[in-house]
Scaffold this active site. Structure first.
Site, PDB file in Angstrom:
ATOM      1  N   LYS B  94       0.860  -1.192   0.000  1.00 17.24           N
ATOM      2  CA  LYS B  94       0.000   0.000   0.000  1.00 17.24           C
ATOM      3  C   LYS B  94       0.891   1.235   0.000  1.00 17.24           C
ATOM      4  O   LYS B  94       1.940   1.250   0.671  1.00 17.24           O
ATOM      5  CB  LYS B  94      -0.900  -0.031   1.237  1.00 17.24           C
ATOM      6  N   SER B 169      -9.913   1.769   2.584  1.00 15.95           N
ATOM      7  CA  SER B 169      -8.979   2.552   1.803  1.00 15.95           C
ATOM      8  C   SER B 169      -7.916   1.727   1.064  1.00 15.95           C
ATOM      9  O   SER B 169      -7.302   2.233   0.128  1.00 15.95           O
ATOM     10  CB  SER B 169      -8.262   3.549   2.706  1.00 15.95           C
ATOM     11  N   SER B 193     -10.388  -0.724   6.683  1.00 15.93           N
ATOM     12  CA  SER B 193      -9.700  -0.490   5.400  1.00 15.93           C
ATOM     13  C   SER B 193      -8.971  -1.693   4.818  1.00 15.93           C
ATOM     14  O   SER B 193      -8.496  -1.619   3.686  1.00 15.93           O
ATOM     15  CB  SER B 193      -8.711   0.666   5.539  1.00 15.93           C
TER      16      SER B 193
END
Lengths: 100, 539
Positions: B94, B169, B193
């Site tokens: 990420k 997210s 997330s």
């Protein structure tokens, strides 16, 4: 609960050091009010005798030996600086010239 | 609706199968890495799961891995046994995990051009484990959002339906793993997330116990809630990755000195053994998690999954988590408050983008006003307001007290059950733009996941079928440090549904990813938004 005015939003934006456009302020007055209205449900709950939780796991104080170890060097630390002067971050002057 | 499963394409293997094939010499790390990079380079325009593809770094790491395999083979079987578990296995990071010399934007314009000066703890762990980092994945700006639409670099498409979001997210990592762009992904989970995008993309995602994984070198959002965790295409892979990530690191004072088992090695090998592990397990079904606004078909899939668990030997008991409904309001005070403090560091002086406007104050206002996107500004405003003089007691302190009540609900439940089973997300993946105009509707995406963060507990999402062709997630929630049990439960659920029809299906829009005329997610999303606007104007 609290009702939010345009000047409240401008005050909070100043505290947060956020430059907002007039249009953003207008939109945020409505949106923040809508979100604050959702918070009102919390007032239903009696919590006078409830301790606050800031941390969910129980970690006792952890001590380490007081040893000098290498840390990020000046060149690495400064590598992303928008403006620098030798080994310093450069910012606009924050003190005015002293009056005579 | 789905492409035939290819048995010769190495990207279709699970990470543990890749590790085995590499060790057996059936596959080289270079071949495996090239296969993934080729797929990404060919397909990502239509999906936008990646914000940076590190071809050079990945090929170099793969070449080194092959050299180590060669050396170990010459040393004999002991040499191969001594190699680290993920040697040569690709992973997606990420875009908020620092990796020295690589960009890290956290989905924000304010970090455009930033290059990490050091490695995050988990970056070091992944390197020590031999993993090949393919690149960095798209995300909602500063991890604030549930759709990946709040990325400054455009939204990510869901490979099950490219007109829909992958959740967020950590939507880029989830979509990349679902679309076979990487077998493993790293996410962070502050209110859902990891688990919510795992649910929406049909992948496995775990949010570990708070304190399980060191956050040193991770861009901070809400420090009392953030945790790093794994994505995989099955439970074993997620378990293998957590063993690599977890453990005490003195550079994160909240990381706990608690032993980390070899989670994957402990999992049952056969489906029979996996199914048998359900006997005698007491699972709590929280009544309050079938929230208002839940799609009936999602509820149906979750209840079917719970029934199957019951039929296969688990004891299902309904439990009450009476303060669940207060979770959303509590979370949306605490998380923005912590974010407003954490994001004060973006000052345009030390790193990141900078704008100049006369004096220091003018510079701050211009840098932050121009650098942050709409959702991040909203959260900073909410958090600053909740912490400001006169409102602290009514909002922040009140929320921290309600947080205690939410945590006590879980403590009480775990007195009588081994784990909880619940929906992960109230809905399947939603179309681009569907929740952008009303922030509260976006916040509701995390109604079933954020109470788990409030209590610091681990939660695992596993796929449990489809609703109108889109994946549904089943969430197992455990007591603190009990990830082992969650993996066993997830593995058991895989075992008892191994022959279900939906397990054989691949994301329906994989063929569209290969079609050069497929629009990018940004093009789809702006077309969708234009249609919404004209519909609104017509009313």
């Amino acid at each position: 609960m609290a009702s939010l005015s345009r000047s409240d939003v401008e005050h909070v934006a100043h505290l947060a050091r956020l430059g907002l456009t007039e249009e953003e302020v207008t939109r945020l007055v409505g949106q923040l009010q809508h979100i604050l209205d959702q918070y009102a449900v919390l007032a239903e709950l009696p919590t006078d005798r409830i301790p606050p939780t800031a941390q969910t796991i129980e970690v006792e104080n952890i001590l380490r030996d007081d040893l000098v170890t290498p840390s990020l060097g000046a060149q690495d630390a400064l590598a992303g600086a928008p403006e620098r002067s030798t080994d310093y971050f450069l910012v606009p002057a924050i003190l005015a010239e002293a009056d005579p | 609706m789905t492409a035939a499963v290819s048995t010769t394409d190495p990207t279709r293997l699970r990470a543990h199968e890749m590790a085995r094939a590499l060790r057996a010499g059936q596959l080289s790390a270079r071949e495996l890495t090239e296969a993934h990079l080729g797929l990404i380079e060919r397909q990502d325009r239509a999906m936008n799961a990646w914000s940076f593809v590190d071809r050079e770094g990945a090929v170099e790491a793969a070449t080194q891995a092959d050299e180590r395999f060669d050396g170990a083979r010459r040393a004999g079987p002991e040499g191969l046994d001594a190699l680290p578990p993920l040697l040569g296995v690709p992973v997606a990071l990420k875009d908020l995990v620092l990796q020295r010399g690589r960009p890290a934007t956290a989905g924000s314009r304010i970090l455009q051009g930033f290059v990490s000066p050091y490695d995050a703890h988990i970056t070091e762990r992944l390197a020590a484990a031999g993993a090949v980092v393919l690149g960095r994945t798209n995300m909602d700006e500063f991890a604030m959002g549930s759709s990946t639409e709040f990325s400054a670099w455009g939204p990510t498409g869901n490979p099950w339906d490219l007109g829909r979001v992958p959740g967020g997210s950590s939507g880029g990592s989830a979509a990349a793993v679902a679309a076979f762009h990487a077998p493993l992904g790293i996410g962070t989970d502050t209110g859902g997330s990891i688990r919510q995008p795992a649910a929406l993309t049909g992948t496995v995602g775990l949010k570990p116990t708070y304190g399980r994984v060191s956050r040193y070198g991770i861009v901070a959002f809400a420090s009392s809630l953030d945790q790093i965790g794994p994505f995989g295409r099955d439970v074993r892979d997620a378990a293998m990755l957590l063993s690599v990530l977890a453990g005490r690191d003195e550079r994160d004072s909240t990381s706990a000195d608690i032993p980390v088992p070899d989670y994957a090695a402990e999992l049952p090998q056969s489906d029979e053994e996996g199914a048998a592990s359900l006997h005698g397990v007491r699972l709590g079904l929280p009544r309050q998690y079938f929230v208002a606004g839940m799609e009936p078909d999602v509820e149906a899939r979750v209840r079917e999954a719970v029934d199957v668990l019951g039929q296969c030997g688990a004891e299902i008991v309904e439990v009450d988590l009476p303060h669940t409904d207060y979770g959303l309001a509590t979370y949306y005070i605490i998380a923005p408050a912590e974010a407003s403090a954490n994001l004060a560091r973006y000052d345009g002086i030390r790193y990141g983008s900078a704008a100049r406007d006369g004096d220091v104050l003018g510079d701050y206002l211009a840098t932050r006003g121009g650098g942050f996107g709409t959702e991040v500004k909203r959260r900073i405003m909410l958090g600053t307001y909740a912490l400001s003089a006169g409102y602290y007691d009514a909002y922040y302190l009140k929320a921290q007290k309600v947080r205690t009540l939410i945590k006590r609900d879980f403590d009480r439940a775990f007195e009588s059950v081994d784990a909880l089973v619940a929906p992960t997300s109230p809905t399947v993946a939603f179309p681009f733009g569907a929740r952008l105009s009303d922030p509260v509707s976006m916040y509701l995406s995390d109604a079933c996941t954020l109470p788990v963060n409030m209590a610091g507990l681990p939660g695992l999402s596993v796929p449990c079928g489809l609703s109108n062709g889109l994946p549904v997630g089943l969430q197992f929630i455990g007591a603190a440090w009990d990830e082992r049990r969650l993996f066993r439960l997830g593995r058991a659920y895989e075992a008892i549904t191994a022959s279900a029809d939906w397990r054989a299906l691949e994301p329906a829009d994989l063929p569209a990813l290969d079609d050069p005329s497929t629009p990018s997610p940004a093009e789809r999303s702006s077309a969708g938004r234009a249609a919404l606007d004209s519909a609104a104007a017509a009313v």
